[in-house]
Design a protein around this motif. Sequence first.
Motif, PDB file in Angstrom:
ATOM      1  N   VAL A 268      -6.731  -9.612  -3.713  1.00  0.00           N
ATOM      2  CA  VAL A 268      -6.038  -8.310  -3.620  1.00  0.00           C
ATOM      3  C   VAL A 268      -4.415  -8.583  -3.910  1.00  0.00           C
ATOM      4  O   VAL A 268      -3.886  -9.465  -3.556  1.00  0.00           O
ATOM      5  CB  VAL A 268      -6.101  -7.643  -2.279  1.00  0.00           C
ATOM      6  CG1 VAL A 268      -5.357  -6.426  -2.309  1.00  0.00           C
ATOM      7  CG2 VAL A 268      -7.557  -7.452  -1.694  1.00  0.00           C
ATOM      8  N   SER A 269      -3.852  -7.757  -5.003  1.00  0.00           N
ATOM      9  CA  SER A 269      -2.563  -7.969  -5.374  1.00  0.00           C
ATOM     10  C   SER A 269      -1.671  -7.540  -4.348  1.00  0.00           C
ATOM     11  O   SER A 269      -1.914  -6.572  -4.113  1.00  0.00           O
ATOM     12  CB  SER A 269      -2.427  -7.329  -7.020  1.00  0.00           C
ATOM     13  OG  SER A 269      -1.135  -7.152  -7.126  1.00  0.00           O
ATOM     14  N   PRO A 270      -0.669  -8.082  -4.009  1.00  0.00           N
ATOM     15  CA  PRO A 270       0.306  -7.503  -3.010  1.00  0.00           C
ATOM     16  C   PRO A 270       1.050  -6.426  -3.445  1.00  0.00           C
ATOM     17  O   PRO A 270       1.677  -5.351  -2.835  1.00  0.00           O
ATOM     18  CB  PRO A 270       1.584  -8.745  -2.900  1.00  0.00           C
ATOM     19  CG  PRO A 270       0.733  -9.854  -3.196  1.00  0.00           C
ATOM     20  CD  PRO A 270      -0.175  -9.703  -4.260  1.00  0.00           C
ATOM     21  N   GLU A 271       0.696  -6.012  -4.898  1.00  0.00           N
ATOM     22  CA  GLU A 271       1.405  -4.845  -5.323  1.00  0.00           C
ATOM     23  C   GLU A 271       0.666  -3.779  -5.035  1.00  0.00           C
ATOM     24  O   GLU A 271       1.114  -2.540  -4.796  1.00  0.00           O
ATOM     25  CB  GLU A 271       1.717  -4.890  -6.892  1.00  0.00           C
ATOM     26  CG  GLU A 271       2.869  -5.623  -7.175  1.00  0.00           C
ATOM     27  CD  GLU A 271       2.555  -7.119  -7.471  1.00  0.00           C
ATOM     28  OE1 GLU A 271       1.344  -7.503  -7.504  1.00  0.00           O
ATOM     29  OE2 GLU A 271       3.262  -8.038  -7.426  1.00  0.00           O
ATOM     30  N   ASP A 272      -0.670  -4.074  -5.046  1.00  0.00           N
ATOM     31  CA  ASP A 272      -1.642  -2.900  -4.584  1.00  0.00           C
ATOM     32  C   ASP A 272      -1.716  -2.590  -3.143  1.00  0.00           C
ATOM     33  O   ASP A 272      -1.800  -1.660  -2.533  1.00  0.00           O
ATOM     34  CB  ASP A 272      -3.002  -2.997  -5.229  1.00  0.00           C
ATOM     35  CG  ASP A 272      -3.270  -3.071  -6.849  1.00  0.00           C
ATOM     36  OD1 ASP A 272      -2.120  -2.543  -7.115  1.00  0.00           O
ATOM     37  OD2 ASP A 272      -3.784  -3.805  -7.134  1.00  0.00           O
ATOM     38  N   GLU A 273      -1.732  -3.780  -2.170  1.00  0.00           N
ATOM     39  CA  GLU A 273      -1.998  -3.806  -0.921  1.00  0.00           C
ATOM     40  C   GLU A 273      -0.571  -4.632  -0.482  1.00  0.00           C
ATOM     41  O   GLU A 273      -0.792  -5.948  -0.346  1.00  0.00           O
ATOM     42  CB  GLU A 273      -3.082  -4.325  -0.537  1.00  0.00           C
ATOM     43  CG  GLU A 273      -4.566  -3.496  -1.215  1.00  0.00           C
ATOM     44  CD  GLU A 273      -4.476  -2.119  -0.313  1.00  0.00           C
ATOM     45  OE1 GLU A 273      -4.018  -1.953   1.003  1.00  0.00           O
ATOM     46  OE2 GLU A 273      -5.145  -1.023  -0.818  1.00  0.00           O
ATOM     47  N   PRO A 274       0.309  -3.991   0.178  1.00  0.00           N
ATOM     48  CA  PRO A 274       1.415  -4.803   0.792  1.00  0.00           C
ATOM     49  C   PRO A 274       1.041  -5.609   1.741  1.00  0.00           C
ATOM     50  O   PRO A 274       1.391  -6.822   2.101  1.00  0.00           O
ATOM     51  CB  PRO A 274       2.142  -3.721   1.219  1.00  0.00           C
ATOM     52  CG  PRO A 274       1.896  -2.637   0.429  1.00  0.00           C
ATOM     53  CD  PRO A 274       0.522  -2.566   0.268  1.00  0.00           C
ATOM     54  N   SER A 275       0.113  -5.358   2.698  1.00  0.00           N
ATOM     55  CA  SER A 275      -0.491  -6.231   3.922  1.00  0.00           C
ATOM     56  C   SER A 275      -1.040  -7.435   3.363  1.00  0.00           C
ATOM     57  O   SER A 275      -1.249  -8.252   4.047  1.00  0.00           O
ATOM     58  CB  SER A 275      -1.256  -5.358   4.724  1.00  0.00           C
ATOM     59  OG  SER A 275      -2.520  -5.040   4.086  1.00  0.00           O
ATOM     60  N   ALA A 276      -1.539  -7.577   1.972  1.00  0.00           N
ATOM     61  CA  ALA A 276      -2.173  -8.822   1.579  1.00  0.00           C
ATOM     62  C   ALA A 276      -1.440  -9.968   1.631  1.00  0.00           C
ATOM     63  O   ALA A 276      -1.594 -11.244   1.669  1.00  0.00           O
ATOM     64  CB  ALA A 276      -2.867  -8.490   0.070  1.00  0.00           C
ATOM     65  N   GLU A 277       0.079  -9.829   1.326  1.00  0.00           N
ATOM     66  CA  GLU A 277       0.846 -10.768   1.274  1.00  0.00           C
ATOM     67  C   GLU A 277       1.407 -11.595   2.559  1.00  0.00           C
ATOM     68  O   GLU A 277       1.576 -12.830   2.616  1.00  0.00           O
ATOM     69  CB  GLU A 277       2.407 -10.186   0.791  1.00  0.00           C
ATOM     70  CG  GLU A 277       3.443 -11.243   0.400  1.00  0.00           C
ATOM     71  CD  GLU A 277       4.679 -10.616  -0.039  1.00  0.00           C
ATOM     72  OE1 GLU A 277       5.337 -10.761   0.722  1.00  0.00           O
ATOM     73  OE2 GLU A 277       4.698 -10.499  -1.257  1.00  0.00           O
ATOM     74  N   TRP A 278       1.066 -10.824   3.645  1.00  0.00           N
ATOM     75  CA  TRP A 278       1.313 -11.520   4.960  1.00  0.00           C
ATOM     76  C   TRP A 278       0.432 -11.463   6.146  1.00  0.00           C
ATOM     77  O   TRP A 278       0.254 -12.235   6.989  1.00  0.00           O
ATOM     78  CB  TRP A 278       2.587 -10.943   5.764  1.00  0.00           C
ATOM     79  CG  TRP A 278       2.310  -9.344   5.866  1.00  0.00           C
ATOM     80  CD1 TRP A 278       2.641  -8.256   5.129  1.00  0.00           C
ATOM     81  CD2 TRP A 278       1.592  -8.697   7.203  1.00  0.00           C
ATOM     82  NE1 TRP A 278       2.025  -7.121   5.673  1.00  0.00           N
ATOM     83  CE2 TRP A 278       1.306  -7.337   6.857  1.00  0.00           C
ATOM     84  CE3 TRP A 278       0.965  -9.216   7.909  1.00  0.00           C
ATOM     85  CZ2 TRP A 278       0.891  -6.433   7.598  1.00  0.00           C
ATOM     86  CZ3 TRP A 278       0.355  -8.198   8.941  1.00  0.00           C
ATOM     87  CH2 TRP A 278       0.118  -6.716   8.705  1.00  0.00           C
ATOM     88  N   GLY A 279      -0.953 -10.969   5.765  1.00  0.00           N
ATOM     89  CA  GLY A 279      -1.968 -11.101   6.673  1.00  0.00           C
ATOM     90  C   GLY A 279      -3.407 -11.219   6.069  1.00  0.00           C
ATOM     91  O   GLY A 279      -3.629 -11.407   4.770  1.00  0.00           O
ATOM     92  N   TRP A 280      -4.380 -11.443   6.707  1.00  0.00           N
ATOM     93  CA  TRP A 280      -5.556 -11.432   6.312  1.00  0.00           C
ATOM     94  C   TRP A 280      -6.291 -10.468   5.618  1.00  0.00           C
ATOM     95  O   TRP A 280      -5.992  -9.185   6.453  1.00  0.00           O
ATOM     96  CB  TRP A 280      -6.355 -12.315   7.370  1.00  0.00           C
ATOM     97  CG  TRP A 280      -7.889 -12.283   6.809  1.00  0.00           C
ATOM     98  CD1 TRP A 280      -8.431 -13.399   6.076  1.00  0.00           C
ATOM     99  CD2 TRP A 280      -9.106 -11.655   7.273  1.00  0.00           C
ATOM    100  NE1 TRP A 280      -9.772 -13.171   5.923  1.00  0.00           N
ATOM    101  CE2 TRP A 280     -10.084 -12.230   6.803  1.00  0.00           C
ATOM    102  CE3 TRP A 280      -9.103 -10.549   8.149  1.00  0.00           C
ATOM    103  CZ2 TRP A 280     -11.556 -11.665   6.793  1.00  0.00           C
ATOM    104  CZ3 TRP A 280     -10.382 -10.194   8.256  1.00  0.00           C
ATOM    105  CH2 TRP A 280     -11.692 -10.688   7.823  1.00  0.00           C
TER     106      TRP A 280
END
Length: 89
Positions: free
Chosen positions: A17-29
Amino acid sequence: MASSTPDKAPAHSVSTVSPEDEPSAEWGWHGSFPKGTRIAGWFTAFAMFIMLIGNHTGRTEDLWLIGTGAGLVILLVIDQIRRRTSWRR
């Protein structure tokens, strides 16, 4: 002196999942619980059929319990078939 902000994201971080689409993908599972969801589905379907035992005076609730339980079983069987044949596509 060490900086408090990281310069780059780690290279070993693999995300579908791209962090641009889902911001929580950058810091969490950012995943799902496929096995837990199936277990909960079977448990719920079983519970629907167990609720048929009781002191029911009308049969309307029985129809809803049977319909909901059968619907869950059908969806779980379809999911099982799709998981088995997904590698063939």
